[in-house]
Design a protein around this motif. Structure first.
Motif, short mmCIF file in Angstrom:
data_model
loop_
_atom_site.label_atom_id
_atom_site.label_comp_id
_atom_site.label_asym_id
_atom_site.label_seq_id
_atom_site.Cartn_x
_atom_site.Cartn_y
_atom_site.Cartn_z
N VAL A 277 5.72 18.18 -15.63
CA VAL A 277 5.52 19.45 -16.33
C VAL A 277 4.04 19.82 -16.36
O VAL A 277 3.67 21.00 -16.28
N GLN A 278 3.18 18.83 -16.44
CA GLN A 278 1.74 19.08 -16.42
C GLN A 278 1.30 19.66 -15.08
O GLN A 278 0.43 20.54 -15.02
N GLU A 279 1.90 19.18 -13.99
CA GLU A 279 1.53 19.62 -12.65
C GLU A 279 2.26 20.89 -12.21
O GLU A 279 1.80 21.59 -11.29
N LEU B 5 0.86 -1.18 0.00
CA LEU B 5 0.00 0.00 0.00
C LEU B 5 0.89 1.23 0.00
O LEU B 5 1.63 1.47 0.95
N LEU B 6 0.84 1.99 -1.09
CA LEU B 6 1.64 3.20 -1.25
C LEU B 6 0.73 4.42 -1.08
O LEU B 6 -0.29 4.54 -1.75
N VAL B 7 1.11 5.32 -0.18
CA VAL B 7 0.32 6.53 0.05
C VAL B 7 1.20 7.74 -0.22
O VAL B 7 2.21 7.95 0.47
N GLU B 8 0.83 8.53 -1.21
CA GLU B 8 1.58 9.72 -1.64
C GLU B 8 0.63 10.63 -2.40
O GLU B 8 0.00 10.20 -3.36
N ASP B 9 0.51 11.89 -1.98
CA ASP B 9 -0.45 12.78 -2.64
C ASP B 9 0.10 13.48 -3.87
O ASP B 9 -0.66 13.93 -4.72
N ASP B 10 1.43 13.57 -4.01
CA ASP B 10 1.99 14.22 -5.20
C ASP B 10 2.01 13.23 -6.36
O ASP B 10 2.59 12.14 -6.24
N PRO B 11 1.40 13.56 -7.51
CA PRO B 11 1.30 12.59 -8.62
C PRO B 11 2.65 12.13 -9.15
O PRO B 11 2.82 10.94 -9.45
#
Length: 241
Positions: A168-170, A10-16
């Protein structure tokens, strides 16, 4: 965990961008990965699925990795957990370890380091050759450092291109949030946005922007540092491949 079963993480990370990098790193262990971008999403996954390992960001939009670990520990007391953070201060690491995390990974870091930590906790054989970290000279930092990105992803050029496109999109949204927080004098929001962006820069080799972020983190009240960040962000967008 010495068996042929592929572990589930289970990986939890809010930055795409960071989540995409970490997903690729964990899948190469090999392992199955379920990703979440918040404490609430992680709780839902943790309640519906058993995991062999948890990999949690220390800072989440609706809580913290410590909060998440404490909640999931009530029903899964033995699951090993890794924390990842862009904050390298010793007191942060000590607090995370004291809360129950076995190790703390400081971003940005090579994919091999992520895999190595997971294999240690799951007692899996280590198949990677250690890679030496390379320092970037501030005066000569390129906008995009392909060598740094390749080291982070063990030379996987396809992953580099994918992550850079997402980065680059973010980036324009992150740039606007940082400039707005600085103009309002909201240092907590500014530090939070810089914290997330710094890790993403390392994963994709955005060397000049990474340096500007580090300077602004050290001098959040400096107009010169803010201008340097803004200029580096624009150069990074303009020279995107």
């Amino acid at each position: 965990m010495k068996n042929s079963q592929v572990p589930r993480v289970l990986l939890v990370e809010d930055d795409p961008t960071s989540r995409a990098f970490l997903t690729a790193a964990v899948e190469a262990v090999p392992a199955q990965v379920d990703g979440a971008d918040s404490l609430a999403a992680a709780m839902a996954l943790g309640a519906s699925q058993d995991y062999q390992l948890w990999l949690f960001d220390a800072h989440l939009p609706d809580g913290s990795g410590i909060d998440l670990l404490a909640r999931l520990r009530r029903s899964h007391p033995a699951t090993p957990a890794l924390a990842h953070t862009a904050t390298g201060e010793s007191e942060v690491r000590e607090r995370l370890i004291a809360s129950g995390f076995s190790e703390v990974l400081v971003k940005p870091l090579p994919a091999a380091a992520v895999r190595g930590a997971i294999r240690r906790l799951l007692d899996l054989p280590d198949c990677d050759v250690p890679l030496a970290a390379a320092a970037i000279e501030e005066a000569a930092a390129p906008v995009w450092d392909d060598d740094t990105a390749a080291r982070a992803l063990n030379g996987n050029r396809a992953h580099i291109a994918t992550l850079r496109g997402l980065f680059v999109q973010e980036l324009p949204n992150a740039r606007r949030s940082i400039l707005a927080a600085a103009q309002l004098g909201n240092l907590d929001a500014l530090r939070g946005e810089l914290h997330k962006l710094r890790a993403s820069c390392g994963f994709v080799g955005a060397a000049r922007l990474a340096q500007a972020v580090q300077v602004l983190q050290a001098q959040p009240d400096s107009a010169q540092s803010l201008e340097r960040f803004d200029r580096a962000a624009q150069e990074t967008i303009d020279r995107a491949e």
